[in-house]
Design an enzyme around this catalytic site. Sequence first.
Site, PDB file in Angstrom:
ATOM      1  N   LYS A 105     157.280   6.789  -8.335  1.00  0.00           N
ATOM      2  CA  LYS A 105     157.049   5.555  -8.941  1.00  0.00           C
ATOM      3  C   LYS A 105     158.331   5.176  -9.473  1.00  0.00           C
ATOM      4  O   LYS A 105     158.842   3.907  -9.313  1.00  0.00           O
ATOM      5  CB  LYS A 105     156.140   5.702 -10.202  1.00  0.00           C
ATOM      6  CG  LYS A 105     154.477   6.026  -9.575  1.00  0.00           C
ATOM      7  CD  LYS A 105     153.865   4.630  -8.867  1.00  0.00           C
ATOM      8  CE  LYS A 105     152.681   4.918  -8.514  1.00  0.00           C
ATOM      9  NZ  LYS A 105     152.556   3.954  -7.407  1.00  0.00           N
ATOM     10  N   TYR A 132     154.699  12.780  -7.761  1.00  0.00           N
ATOM     11  CA  TYR A 132     154.004  11.703  -7.872  1.00  0.00           C
ATOM     12  C   TYR A 132     154.904  10.673  -8.708  1.00  0.00           C
ATOM     13  O   TYR A 132     155.298   9.519  -8.643  1.00  0.00           O
ATOM     14  CB  TYR A 132     152.486  11.685  -8.123  1.00  0.00           C
ATOM     15  CG  TYR A 132     151.743  10.463  -8.640  1.00  0.00           C
ATOM     16  CD1 TYR A 132     151.651   9.406  -7.775  1.00  0.00           C
ATOM     17  CD2 TYR A 132     151.929  10.306  -9.947  1.00  0.00           C
ATOM     18  CE1 TYR A 132     151.250   8.214  -8.287  1.00  0.00           C
ATOM     19  CE2 TYR A 132     151.304   9.113 -10.418  1.00  0.00           C
ATOM     20  CZ  TYR A 132     150.914   8.054  -9.659  1.00  0.00           C
ATOM     21  OH  TYR A 132     150.414   6.714  -9.938  1.00  0.00           O
ATOM     22  N   SER A 175     153.626   3.275 -13.136  1.00  0.00           N
ATOM     23  CA  SER A 175     153.000   3.895 -14.062  1.00  0.00           C
ATOM     24  C   SER A 175     153.441   4.418 -15.354  1.00  0.00           C
ATOM     25  O   SER A 175     154.545   4.622 -15.369  1.00  0.00           O
ATOM     26  CB  SER A 175     152.219   5.384 -13.235  1.00  0.00           C
ATOM     27  OG  SER A 175     151.844   6.268 -14.050  1.00  0.00           O
TER      28      SER A 175
HETATM   29  P1  NAD Z   1     143.139   4.230  -4.601  1.00  0.00           P
HETATM   30  O1  NAD Z   1     143.506   5.370  -4.101  1.00  0.00           O
HETATM   31  O2  NAD Z   1     141.964   3.679  -5.233  1.00  0.00           O
HETATM   32  O3  NAD Z   1     144.229   2.854  -3.904  1.00  0.00           O
HETATM   33  C1  NAD Z   1     145.200   3.157  -3.035  1.00  0.00           C
HETATM   34  C2  NAD Z   1     144.782   2.405  -1.624  1.00  0.00           C
HETATM   35  O4  NAD Z   1     146.203   2.512  -1.158  1.00  0.00           O
HETATM   36  C3  NAD Z   1     143.650   3.222  -0.884  1.00  0.00           C
HETATM   37  O5  NAD Z   1     142.672   2.353  -0.590  1.00  0.00           O
HETATM   38  C4  NAD Z   1     144.341   4.028   0.194  1.00  0.00           C
HETATM   39  O6  NAD Z   1     143.607   4.099   1.204  1.00  0.00           O
HETATM   40  C5  NAD Z   1     145.672   3.121   0.479  1.00  0.00           C
HETATM   41  N1  NAD Z   1     146.825   3.658   0.963  1.00  0.00           N
HETATM   42  C6  NAD Z   1     147.187   5.094   0.686  1.00  0.00           C
HETATM   43  N2  NAD Z   1     148.434   5.010   1.602  1.00  0.00           N
HETATM   44  C7  NAD Z   1     148.414   4.162   2.421  1.00  0.00           C
HETATM   45  C8  NAD Z   1     149.263   3.886   3.572  1.00  0.00           C
HETATM   46  N3  NAD Z   1     150.342   4.768   3.953  1.00  0.00           N
HETATM   47  N4  NAD Z   1     149.137   2.778   4.127  1.00  0.00           N
HETATM   48  C9  NAD Z   1     148.090   1.758   3.757  1.00  0.00           C
HETATM   49  N5  NAD Z   1     147.279   2.180   2.609  1.00  0.00           N
HETATM   50  C10 NAD Z   1     147.226   3.204   2.121  1.00  0.00           C
HETATM   51  O7  NAD Z   1     144.273   4.123  -6.056  1.00  0.00           O
HETATM   52  P2  NAD Z   1     144.422   3.124  -7.300  1.00  0.00           P
HETATM   53  O8  NAD Z   1     143.880   3.949  -8.354  1.00  0.00           O
HETATM   54  O9  NAD Z   1     143.592   1.736  -6.804  1.00  0.00           O
HETATM   55  O10 NAD Z   1     145.804   2.884  -7.399  1.00  0.00           O
HETATM   56  C11 NAD Z   1     146.576   2.115  -7.029  1.00  0.00           C
HETATM   57  C12 NAD Z   1     147.866   1.945  -7.199  1.00  0.00           C
HETATM   58  O11 NAD Z   1     148.250   2.157  -8.587  1.00  0.00           O
HETATM   59  C13 NAD Z   1     148.549   3.314  -6.762  1.00  0.00           C
HETATM   60  O12 NAD Z   1     149.946   3.133  -6.228  1.00  0.00           O
HETATM   61  C14 NAD Z   1     148.561   4.341  -7.702  1.00  0.00           C
HETATM   62  O13 NAD Z   1     149.713   5.350  -7.955  1.00  0.00           O
HETATM   63  C15 NAD Z   1     148.896   3.171  -9.206  1.00  0.00           C
HETATM   64  N6  NAD Z   1     148.533   3.778 -10.382  1.00  0.00           N
HETATM   65  C16 NAD Z   1     147.216   4.176 -10.476  1.00  0.00           C
HETATM   66  C17 NAD Z   1     146.643   4.667 -11.605  1.00  0.00           C
HETATM   67  C18 NAD Z   1     145.319   5.313 -11.927  1.00  0.00           C
HETATM   68  O14 NAD Z   1     145.152   6.051 -12.859  1.00  0.00           O
HETATM   69  N7  NAD Z   1     144.442   4.744 -11.007  1.00  0.00           N
HETATM   70  C19 NAD Z   1     147.749   4.721 -12.690  1.00  0.00           C
HETATM   71  C20 NAD Z   1     149.047   4.274 -12.589  1.00  0.00           C
HETATM   72  C21 NAD Z   1     149.395   3.606 -11.480  1.00  0.00           C
HETATM   73  N1  UFG Z   2     141.281  15.592 -19.506  1.00  0.00           N
HETATM   74  C1  UFG Z   2     140.312  16.576 -20.072  1.00  0.00           C
HETATM   75  N2  UFG Z   2     139.322  17.171 -18.977  1.00  0.00           N
HETATM   76  C2  UFG Z   2     139.124  16.665 -17.629  1.00  0.00           C
HETATM   77  C3  UFG Z   2     140.223  15.643 -17.472  1.00  0.00           C
HETATM   78  C4  UFG Z   2     141.139  15.439 -18.372  1.00  0.00           C
HETATM   79  O1  UFG Z   2     140.197  17.051 -21.013  1.00  0.00           O
HETATM   80  O2  UFG Z   2     138.527  17.112 -16.938  1.00  0.00           O
HETATM   81  C5  UFG Z   2     142.035  15.261 -20.632  1.00  0.00           C
HETATM   82  C6  UFG Z   2     143.493  15.431 -20.301  1.00  0.00           C
HETATM   83  O3  UFG Z   2     143.778  16.602 -20.949  1.00  0.00           O
HETATM   84  C7  UFG Z   2     144.004  13.929 -20.956  1.00  0.00           C
HETATM   85  C8  UFG Z   2     142.916  13.168 -20.845  1.00  0.00           C
HETATM   86  O4  UFG Z   2     141.737  13.631 -20.632  1.00  0.00           O
HETATM   87  O5  UFG Z   2     144.219  14.447 -22.368  1.00  0.00           O
HETATM   88  C9  UFG Z   2     143.287  12.034 -19.683  1.00  0.00           C
HETATM   89  O6  UFG Z   2     143.457  12.796 -18.570  1.00  0.00           O
HETATM   90  P1  UFG Z   2     143.602  12.024 -17.199  1.00  0.00           P
HETATM   91  O7  UFG Z   2     143.596  13.046 -15.938  1.00  0.00           O
HETATM   92  O8  UFG Z   2     142.373  11.145 -17.007  1.00  0.00           O
HETATM   93  O9  UFG Z   2     144.854  11.070 -17.291  1.00  0.00           O
HETATM   94  P2  UFG Z   2     146.283  11.384 -17.567  1.00  0.00           P
HETATM   95  O10 UFG Z   2     146.681  10.688 -18.648  1.00  0.00           O
HETATM   96  O11 UFG Z   2     146.528  12.998 -17.348  1.00  0.00           O
HETATM   97  O12 UFG Z   2     146.951  10.862 -16.155  1.00  0.00           O
HETATM   98  C10 UFG Z   2     146.704   9.577 -15.673  1.00  0.00           C
HETATM   99  C11 UFG Z   2     147.032   9.333 -14.251  1.00  0.00           C
HETATM  100  C12 UFG Z   2     148.259   9.770 -13.630  1.00  0.00           C
HETATM  101  C13 UFG Z   2     149.099   8.801 -14.249  1.00  0.00           C
HETATM  102  C14 UFG Z   2     149.236   8.883 -15.864  1.00  0.00           C
HETATM  103  C15 UFG Z   2     150.046   8.123 -16.775  1.00  0.00           C
HETATM  104  O13 UFG Z   2     146.015  10.274 -13.664  1.00  0.00           O
HETATM  105  O14 UFG Z   2     148.423   9.457 -12.336  1.00  0.00           O
HETATM  106  O15 UFG Z   2     147.751   8.716 -16.176  1.00  0.00           O
HETATM  107  O16 UFG Z   2     149.826   6.776 -16.501  1.00  0.00           O
HETATM  108  F1  UFG Z   2     150.517   9.131 -13.939  1.00  0.00           F
END
Ligand code: NAD
Ligand code: UFG
Length: 337
Positions: free
Chosen positions: A153, A149, A125
Amino acid sequence: MANVLVTGGTGYIGSHTVVELLQAGHEVVIMDNLYNSSIAVLDRIEEITGKKPKFYQTDLLDQEGLKKIFEENKLDAVIHFAGYKAVGESVEKPLLYYENNIQGSINLYQAMADANVKKIVFSSSATVYGDPASVPIREDFPVHTTNPYGSTKLMNEMILEDIAHADPEWSVLLLRYFNPIGAHQSGLLGEVPNGIPNNLVPYIARVANGQLEYLRVWGNDYDTVDGTGVRDYIHVVDLAKGHICALDYALKHTGVEKVNLGTGNGYSVLQVLHAYENACGKELPYQIMDRRPGDIATCYADTTKAKELLGWEAQYNIEDMCNDSWNFTVKNPDGIK
Ligand code: NAD
Ligand code: UFG
Protein backbone atom coordinates in the site's frame (compact mmCIF):
# COMPACT_ATOMS: atom_id res chain seq x y z
CA MET A 1 -20.36 12.54 -15.85
CA ALA A 2 -17.31 10.36 -16.32
CA ASN A 3 -16.46 6.99 -17.84
CA VAL A 4 -14.63 5.15 -15.07
CA LEU A 5 -12.59 1.95 -15.06
CA VAL A 6 -13.02 0.14 -11.75
CA THR A 7 -10.35 -2.51 -11.13
CA GLY A 8 -11.47 -5.11 -8.60
CA GLY A 9 -15.03 -3.95 -9.28
CA THR A 10 -16.67 -7.29 -8.48
CA GLY A 11 -14.96 -7.39 -5.04
CA TYR A 12 -16.40 -6.29 -1.71
CA ILE A 13 -15.69 -2.54 -1.73
CA GLY A 14 -15.52 -2.32 -5.53
CA SER A 15 -19.04 -3.69 -6.09
CA HIS A 16 -20.58 -1.23 -3.62
CA THR A 17 -18.68 1.60 -5.30
CA VAL A 18 -19.88 0.53 -8.76
CA VAL A 19 -23.48 0.76 -7.49
CA GLU A 20 -22.89 4.31 -6.21
CA LEU A 21 -21.14 5.32 -9.45
CA LEU A 22 -24.02 4.04 -11.59
CA GLN A 23 -26.60 5.66 -9.34
CA ALA A 24 -24.70 8.96 -9.61
CA GLY A 25 -24.94 8.72 -13.43
CA HIS A 26 -21.36 7.70 -14.22
CA GLU A 27 -20.49 5.03 -16.80
CA VAL A 28 -18.56 2.06 -15.47
CA VAL A 29 -16.19 -0.49 -16.96
CA ILE A 30 -15.17 -3.24 -14.51
CA MET A 31 -12.01 -5.30 -14.78
CA ASP A 32 -11.38 -8.17 -12.36
CA ASN A 33 -9.74 -11.57 -12.66
CA LEU A 34 -12.42 -13.04 -10.32
CA TYR A 35 -9.70 -14.40 -8.01
CA ASN A 36 -11.67 -13.29 -4.94
CA SER A 37 -15.14 -12.53 -6.31
CA SER A 38 -17.97 -14.01 -8.33
CA ILE A 39 -19.29 -13.16 -11.79
CA ALA A 40 -22.78 -13.27 -10.21
CA VAL A 41 -21.98 -9.90 -8.59
CA LEU A 42 -22.71 -8.31 -11.99
CA ASP A 43 -26.33 -9.53 -11.89
CA ARG A 44 -26.69 -8.24 -8.35
CA ILE A 45 -25.41 -4.82 -9.43
CA GLU A 46 -27.95 -4.84 -12.28
CA GLU A 47 -30.73 -5.84 -9.89
CA ILE A 48 -29.98 -2.83 -7.66
CA THR A 49 -29.27 -0.21 -10.32
CA GLY A 50 -31.06 -1.44 -13.45
CA LYS A 51 -27.73 -1.16 -15.29
CA LYS A 52 -25.18 -3.82 -16.15
CA PRO A 53 -21.64 -2.47 -16.38
CA LYS A 54 -19.26 -3.61 -19.10
CA PHE A 55 -16.99 -6.33 -17.70
CA TYR A 56 -13.52 -7.62 -18.58
CA GLN A 57 -12.17 -10.74 -16.89
CA THR A 58 -8.59 -9.53 -17.04
CA ASP A 59 -5.57 -9.85 -14.74
CA LEU A 60 -3.45 -6.83 -13.76
CA LEU A 61 -0.42 -8.89 -14.74
CA ASP A 62 -1.72 -9.17 -18.35
CA GLN A 63 -0.29 -6.06 -20.02
CA GLU A 64 -1.90 -6.77 -23.40
CA GLY A 65 -5.28 -7.29 -21.76
CA LEU A 66 -4.97 -3.95 -19.95
CA LYS A 67 -3.98 -2.19 -23.17
CA LYS A 68 -7.08 -3.59 -24.89
CA ILE A 69 -9.39 -2.19 -22.19
CA PHE A 70 -7.96 1.30 -22.66
CA GLU A 71 -8.13 0.98 -26.48
CA GLU A 72 -11.75 -0.19 -26.49
CA ASN A 73 -13.08 2.40 -24.02
CA LYS A 74 -12.75 6.16 -23.81
CA LEU A 75 -11.94 6.37 -20.12
CA ASP A 76 -11.72 9.51 -17.98
CA ALA A 77 -10.50 8.01 -14.71
CA VAL A 78 -9.62 4.83 -12.84
CA ILE A 79 -10.63 3.65 -9.36
CA HIS A 80 -8.09 0.98 -8.42
CA PHE A 81 -9.27 -1.67 -5.93
CA ALA A 82 -7.76 -4.84 -7.42
CA GLY A 83 -5.19 -6.53 -5.22
CA TYR A 84 -4.60 -9.13 -2.54
CA LYS A 85 -5.43 -8.06 1.02
CA ALA A 86 -4.67 -10.79 3.58
CA VAL A 87 -2.04 -9.56 6.03
CA GLY A 88 -1.02 -13.03 7.32
CA GLU A 89 -0.76 -14.50 3.83
CA SER A 90 1.42 -11.57 2.77
CA VAL A 91 3.92 -12.43 5.53
CA GLU A 92 4.10 -16.03 4.26
CA LYS A 93 4.13 -15.19 0.53
CA PRO A 94 5.70 -11.75 0.16
CA LEU A 95 6.70 -12.24 -3.48
CA LEU A 96 3.13 -13.12 -4.45
CA TYR A 97 1.96 -9.86 -2.84
CA TYR A 98 4.68 -7.73 -4.40
CA GLU A 99 4.04 -9.25 -7.82
CA ASN A 100 0.27 -8.81 -7.71
CA ASN A 101 -0.04 -5.52 -5.84
CA ILE A 102 3.09 -3.76 -7.10
CA GLN A 103 3.88 -5.22 -10.53
CA GLY A 104 0.15 -5.44 -11.32
CA SER A 105 -0.38 -1.82 -10.33
CA ILE A 106 2.64 -0.62 -12.31
CA ASN A 107 1.15 -2.32 -15.38
CA LEU A 108 -2.09 -0.44 -14.77
CA TYR A 109 -0.34 2.93 -14.32
CA GLN A 110 1.68 2.32 -17.50
CA ALA A 111 -1.49 1.49 -19.47
CA MET A 112 -3.08 4.67 -18.10
CA ALA A 113 -0.09 6.80 -19.07
CA ASP A 114 -0.03 5.27 -22.57
CA ALA A 115 -3.75 6.03 -23.01
CA ASN A 116 -3.42 9.53 -21.55
CA VAL A 117 -5.76 8.73 -18.64
CA LYS A 118 -4.30 10.64 -15.70
CA LYS A 119 -6.87 10.57 -12.94
CA ILE A 120 -6.82 7.83 -10.31
CA VAL A 121 -8.39 7.02 -6.96
CA PHE A 122 -6.33 4.40 -5.10
CA SER A 123 -7.37 2.05 -2.26
CA SER A 124 -4.83 2.59 0.48
CA SER A 125 -5.24 1.61 4.11
CA ALA A 126 -4.87 2.91 7.65
CA THR A 127 -2.28 0.16 7.98
CA VAL A 128 0.25 2.68 6.55
CA TYR A 129 0.18 4.47 9.95
CA GLY A 130 1.55 1.38 11.75
CA ASP A 131 1.16 1.84 15.52
CA PRO A 132 0.28 5.55 15.73
CA ALA A 133 1.75 7.68 18.52
CA SER A 134 -1.71 9.15 19.21
CA VAL A 135 -5.33 9.13 18.02
CA PRO A 136 -7.25 10.41 16.11
CA ILE A 137 -4.90 9.79 13.20
CA ARG A 138 -4.26 12.67 10.80
CA GLU A 139 -3.03 12.28 7.24
CA ASP A 140 0.27 14.02 8.08
CA PHE A 141 1.20 11.42 10.73
CA PRO A 142 4.38 9.41 10.02
CA VAL A 143 3.95 6.26 7.94
CA HIS A 144 5.43 2.89 8.81
CA THR A 145 4.48 -0.63 7.79
CA THR A 146 4.84 -3.92 9.62
CA ASN A 147 3.97 -6.50 6.94
CA PRO A 148 4.33 -6.95 3.14
CA TYR A 149 0.64 -6.18 2.49
CA GLY A 150 1.01 -2.82 4.23
CA SER A 151 4.24 -2.19 2.36
CA THR A 152 2.48 -2.73 -0.98
CA LYS A 153 0.00 0.00 0.00
CA LEU A 154 2.75 2.42 0.99
CA MET A 155 4.82 1.63 -2.12
CA ASN A 156 1.81 2.25 -4.36
CA GLU A 157 1.31 5.60 -2.66
CA MET A 158 4.97 6.47 -3.32
CA ILE A 159 4.85 5.30 -6.95
CA LEU A 160 1.74 7.38 -7.65
CA GLU A 161 3.27 10.41 -5.92
CA ASP A 162 6.35 10.09 -8.13
CA ILE A 163 4.21 9.76 -11.27
CA ALA A 164 2.27 12.90 -10.36
CA HIS A 165 5.49 14.72 -9.53
CA ALA A 166 6.95 13.87 -12.94
CA ASP A 167 3.77 14.86 -14.82
CA PRO A 168 1.69 17.60 -13.14
CA GLU A 169 -1.36 16.73 -15.26
CA TRP A 170 -1.99 13.68 -13.04
CA SER A 171 -4.60 13.73 -10.33
CA VAL A 172 -4.09 11.16 -7.57
CA LEU A 173 -6.36 10.51 -4.60
CA LEU A 174 -4.85 8.14 -2.01
CA LEU A 175 -7.73 6.98 0.18
CA ARG A 176 -6.71 5.45 3.48
CA TYR A 177 -9.58 3.24 4.60
CA PHE A 178 -10.12 2.36 8.23
CA ASN A 179 -12.16 -0.84 8.89
CA PRO A 180 -14.89 -1.38 6.26
CA ILE A 181 -17.76 -3.62 7.39
CA GLY A 182 -21.47 -4.04 6.66
CA ALA A 183 -23.24 -4.71 3.41
CA HIS A 184 -25.63 -3.16 0.90
CA GLN A 185 -29.07 -2.50 2.43
CA SER A 186 -30.69 -4.62 -0.30
CA GLY A 187 -28.91 -7.69 1.05
CA LEU A 188 -27.62 -8.35 -2.49
CA LEU A 189 -23.99 -7.30 -2.01
CA GLY A 190 -21.62 -7.90 0.88
CA GLU A 191 -18.34 -9.45 1.95
CA VAL A 192 -17.77 -13.13 1.18
CA PRO A 193 -14.51 -14.20 2.82
CA ASN A 194 -12.68 -17.27 1.57
CA GLY A 195 -12.38 -19.94 4.27
CA ILE A 196 -12.35 -19.02 7.95
CA PRO A 197 -12.45 -15.22 8.23
CA ASN A 198 -9.56 -13.31 9.81
CA ASN A 199 -11.47 -10.08 10.25
CA LEU A 200 -13.75 -9.40 13.18
CA VAL A 201 -17.20 -8.82 11.69
CA PRO A 202 -17.13 -11.62 9.07
CA TYR A 203 -16.07 -13.95 11.91
CA ILE A 204 -18.88 -12.75 14.21
CA ALA A 205 -21.37 -13.21 11.33
CA ARG A 206 -20.41 -16.90 11.13
CA VAL A 207 -20.78 -17.34 14.86
CA ALA A 208 -24.21 -15.74 14.56
CA ASN A 209 -25.32 -18.13 11.78
CA GLY A 210 -23.92 -21.15 13.57
CA GLN A 211 -21.05 -21.93 11.17
CA LEU A 212 -18.44 -21.15 13.85
CA GLU A 213 -18.75 -21.97 17.53
CA TYR A 214 -17.54 -18.84 19.32
CA LEU A 215 -15.56 -15.64 18.78
CA ARG A 216 -11.96 -15.65 19.89
CA VAL A 217 -11.22 -12.20 21.29
CA TRP A 218 -7.56 -11.44 20.71
CA GLY A 219 -6.57 -9.96 24.08
CA ASN A 220 -8.39 -7.98 26.79
CA ASP A 221 -5.36 -6.31 28.37
CA TYR A 222 -5.01 -3.32 26.03
CA ASP A 223 -5.26 0.20 27.40
CA THR A 224 -8.81 0.70 26.06
CA VAL A 225 -12.35 1.09 27.39
CA ASP A 226 -12.73 -2.64 28.16
CA GLY A 227 -9.24 -3.95 27.37
CA THR A 228 -10.11 -5.18 23.84
CA GLY A 229 -8.81 -3.60 20.62
CA VAL A 230 -10.50 -0.44 19.32
CA ARG A 231 -11.03 0.29 15.60
CA ASP A 232 -12.82 2.78 13.38
CA TYR A 233 -15.47 0.63 11.66
CA ILE A 234 -17.03 2.25 8.60
CA HIS A 235 -20.09 1.14 6.64
CA VAL A 236 -19.04 -0.06 3.18
CA VAL A 237 -21.78 2.07 1.57
CA ASP A 238 -20.37 5.19 3.26
CA LEU A 239 -16.94 4.17 2.03
CA ALA A 240 -18.30 3.69 -1.50
CA LYS A 241 -19.87 7.16 -1.41
CA GLY A 242 -16.49 8.57 -0.37
CA HIS A 243 -15.13 7.30 -3.69
CA ILE A 244 -17.73 9.26 -5.66
CA CYS A 245 -16.66 12.45 -3.84
CA ALA A 246 -12.99 11.57 -4.41
CA LEU A 247 -13.64 10.99 -8.12
CA ASP A 248 -15.47 14.32 -8.43
CA TYR A 249 -12.49 16.01 -6.78
CA ALA A 250 -9.97 14.22 -9.03
CA LEU A 251 -11.91 15.23 -12.16
CA LYS A 252 -11.59 18.91 -11.21
CA HIS A 253 -8.05 19.07 -9.78
CA THR A 254 -4.50 17.91 -10.37
CA GLY A 255 -1.86 16.85 -7.84
CA VAL A 256 -1.84 14.33 -4.99
CA GLU A 257 -4.06 14.15 -1.91
CA LYS A 258 -4.05 11.61 0.93
CA VAL A 259 -7.40 11.31 2.67
CA ASN A 260 -8.61 9.18 5.60
CA LEU A 261 -11.97 7.47 5.12
CA GLY A 262 -13.29 6.58 8.57
CA THR A 263 -16.05 7.72 10.91
CA GLY A 264 -13.80 9.19 13.58
CA ASN A 265 -15.35 6.87 16.20
CA GLY A 266 -13.63 3.91 17.81
CA TYR A 267 -15.43 0.74 18.99
CA SER A 268 -13.94 -2.12 21.00
CA VAL A 269 -14.24 -5.78 20.00
CA LEU A 270 -16.78 -6.38 22.76
CA GLN A 271 -18.81 -3.29 21.80
CA VAL A 272 -19.03 -4.59 18.21
CA LEU A 273 -19.97 -8.05 19.46
CA HIS A 274 -22.80 -6.58 21.56
CA ALA A 275 -24.05 -4.46 18.64
CA TYR A 276 -24.11 -7.64 16.54
CA GLU A 277 -26.03 -9.48 19.27
CA ASN A 278 -28.69 -6.78 19.04
CA ALA A 279 -28.78 -7.10 15.25
CA CYS A 280 -29.22 -10.88 15.19
CA GLY A 281 -31.28 -11.12 18.38
CA LYS A 282 -29.18 -13.73 20.14
CA GLU A 283 -26.32 -13.97 22.57
CA LEU A 284 -23.02 -14.76 20.89
CA PRO A 285 -20.41 -16.81 22.76
CA TYR A 286 -16.79 -15.64 23.00
CA GLN A 287 -13.53 -16.50 24.70
CA ILE A 288 -10.67 -14.22 25.62
CA MET A 289 -7.41 -15.40 24.03
CA ASP A 290 -3.84 -14.07 23.93
CA ARG A 291 -3.13 -10.97 21.84
CA ARG A 292 -2.79 -11.52 18.08
CA PRO A 293 0.79 -10.71 16.98
CA GLY A 294 1.03 -7.41 15.11
CA ASP A 295 -2.26 -5.97 16.47
CA ILE A 296 -2.36 -2.47 17.89
CA ALA A 297 -4.55 -1.21 20.75
CA THR A 298 -6.42 1.67 19.17
CA CYS A 299 -6.90 3.12 15.70
CA TYR A 300 -9.38 5.73 14.55
CA ALA A 301 -9.39 8.53 12.01
CA ASP A 302 -9.31 12.28 12.14
CA THR A 303 -11.95 12.94 9.48
CA THR A 304 -11.47 16.70 9.11
CA LYS A 305 -9.68 16.53 5.76
CA ALA A 306 -12.32 14.29 4.14
CA LYS A 307 -15.01 16.78 5.19
CA GLU A 308 -13.12 19.87 4.09
CA LEU A 309 -11.57 18.61 0.86
CA LEU A 310 -14.19 16.17 -0.41
CA GLY A 311 -17.32 17.34 1.40
CA TRP A 312 -17.80 13.76 2.57
CA GLU A 313 -18.75 12.40 5.95
CA ALA A 314 -19.90 8.94 7.08
CA GLN A 315 -23.66 8.67 7.78
CA TYR A 316 -24.17 5.17 9.19
CA ASN A 317 -23.56 4.03 12.76
CA ILE A 318 -22.39 0.74 14.23
CA GLU A 319 -25.99 -0.53 14.58
CA ASP A 320 -26.62 0.06 10.85
CA MET A 321 -23.36 -1.74 10.01
CA CYS A 322 -24.26 -4.81 12.09
CA ASN A 323 -27.90 -4.89 10.90
CA ASP A 324 -26.83 -4.78 7.24
CA SER A 325 -24.12 -7.39 7.74
CA TRP A 326 -26.64 -9.73 9.40
CA ASN A 327 -29.25 -9.12 6.69
CA PHE A 328 -26.69 -10.07 4.00
CA THR A 329 -25.53 -13.11 5.98
CA VAL A 330 -29.08 -14.44 6.37
CA LYS A 331 -29.95 -13.87 2.72
CA ASN A 332 -26.73 -15.39 1.34
CA PRO A 333 -25.75 -18.43 3.41
CA ASP A 334 -23.61 -19.72 0.51
CA GLY A 335 -22.18 -16.35 -0.53
CA ILE A 336 -22.91 -14.69 -3.89
CA LYS A 337 -23.54 -17.33 -6.54
P1 NAD B 1 -11.74 -7.93 -2.46
O1 NAD B 1 -10.77 -9.08 -2.43
O2 NAD B 1 -13.17 -8.20 -2.15
O3 NAD B 1 -11.67 -7.20 -3.88
C1 NAD B 1 -10.49 -7.14 -4.64
C2 NAD B 1 -10.81 -7.61 -6.05
O4 NAD B 1 -9.60 -7.57 -6.81
C3 NAD B 1 -11.32 -9.06 -6.08
O5 NAD B 1 -12.54 -9.11 -6.78
C4 NAD B 1 -10.21 -9.82 -6.82
O6 NAD B 1 -10.73 -10.86 -7.62
C5 NAD B 1 -9.55 -8.71 -7.63
N1 NAD B 1 -8.14 -8.95 -7.97
C6 NAD B 1 -7.12 -9.30 -7.15
N2 NAD B 1 -5.97 -9.40 -7.83
C7 NAD B 1 -6.27 -9.09 -9.12
C8 NAD B 1 -5.51 -9.03 -10.32
N3 NAD B 1 -4.20 -9.33 -10.34
N4 NAD B 1 -6.13 -8.69 -11.46
C9 NAD B 1 -7.46 -8.40 -11.48
N5 NAD B 1 -8.23 -8.45 -10.39
C10 NAD B 1 -7.64 -8.79 -9.22
O7 NAD B 1 -11.16 -6.81 -1.47
P2 NAD B 1 -11.85 -5.49 -0.89
O8 NAD B 1 -12.07 -5.69 0.56
O9 NAD B 1 -12.95 -5.07 -1.76
O10 NAD B 1 -10.63 -4.48 -1.01
C11 NAD B 1 -10.48 -3.63 -2.15
C12 NAD B 1 -9.19 -2.84 -2.00
O11 NAD B 1 -9.25 -2.08 -0.78
C13 NAD B 1 -7.94 -3.70 -1.91
O12 NAD B 1 -6.91 -3.04 -2.61
C14 NAD B 1 -7.64 -3.72 -0.42
O13 NAD B 1 -6.27 -3.93 -0.17
C15 NAD B 1 -8.09 -2.34 0.00
N6 NAD B 1 -8.43 -2.25 1.42
C16 NAD B 1 -9.34 -3.12 1.95
C17 NAD B 1 -9.62 -3.07 3.32
C18 NAD B 1 -10.61 -4.04 3.93
O14 NAD B 1 -10.60 -4.18 5.17
N7 NAD B 1 -11.47 -4.71 3.16
C19 NAD B 1 -9.01 -2.11 4.14
C20 NAD B 1 -8.10 -1.20 3.56
C21 NAD B 1 -7.82 -1.29 2.20
N1 UFG C 1 -10.38 -9.52 16.42
C1 UFG C 1 -10.71 -10.48 17.37
N2 UFG C 1 -11.08 -11.73 16.93
C2 UFG C 1 -11.13 -12.05 15.60
C3 UFG C 1 -10.79 -11.06 14.64
C4 UFG C 1 -10.41 -9.80 15.08
O1 UFG C 1 -10.67 -10.22 18.57
O2 UFG C 1 -11.45 -13.20 15.27
C5 UFG C 1 -10.00 -8.15 16.87
C6 UFG C 1 -8.58 -7.75 16.51
O3 UFG C 1 -7.69 -8.18 17.50
C7 UFG C 1 -8.72 -6.22 16.40
C8 UFG C 1 -10.15 -6.03 15.88
O4 UFG C 1 -10.84 -7.24 16.19
O5 UFG C 1 -8.63 -5.66 17.68
C9 UFG C 1 -10.23 -5.79 14.38
O6 UFG C 1 -9.52 -6.83 13.69
P1 UFG C 1 -9.65 -7.03 12.11
O7 UFG C 1 -8.82 -8.23 11.77
O8 UFG C 1 -11.08 -7.06 11.71
O9 UFG C 1 -9.05 -5.70 11.50
P2 UFG C 1 -7.59 -5.05 11.67
O10 UFG C 1 -7.80 -3.69 12.25
O11 UFG C 1 -6.66 -5.94 12.38
O12 UFG C 1 -7.10 -4.98 10.16
C10 UFG C 1 -7.86 -4.32 9.16
C11 UFG C 1 -7.63 -4.98 7.80
C12 UFG C 1 -6.21 -4.79 7.35
C13 UFG C 1 -5.85 -3.34 7.39
C14 UFG C 1 -6.13 -2.77 8.76
C15 UFG C 1 -5.89 -1.29 8.81
O13 UFG C 1 -7.90 -6.37 7.88
O14 UFG C 1 -6.10 -5.23 6.02
O15 UFG C 1 -7.50 -3.00 9.11
O16 UFG C 1 -6.69 -0.66 7.85
F1 UFG C 1 -4.55 -3.21 7.09
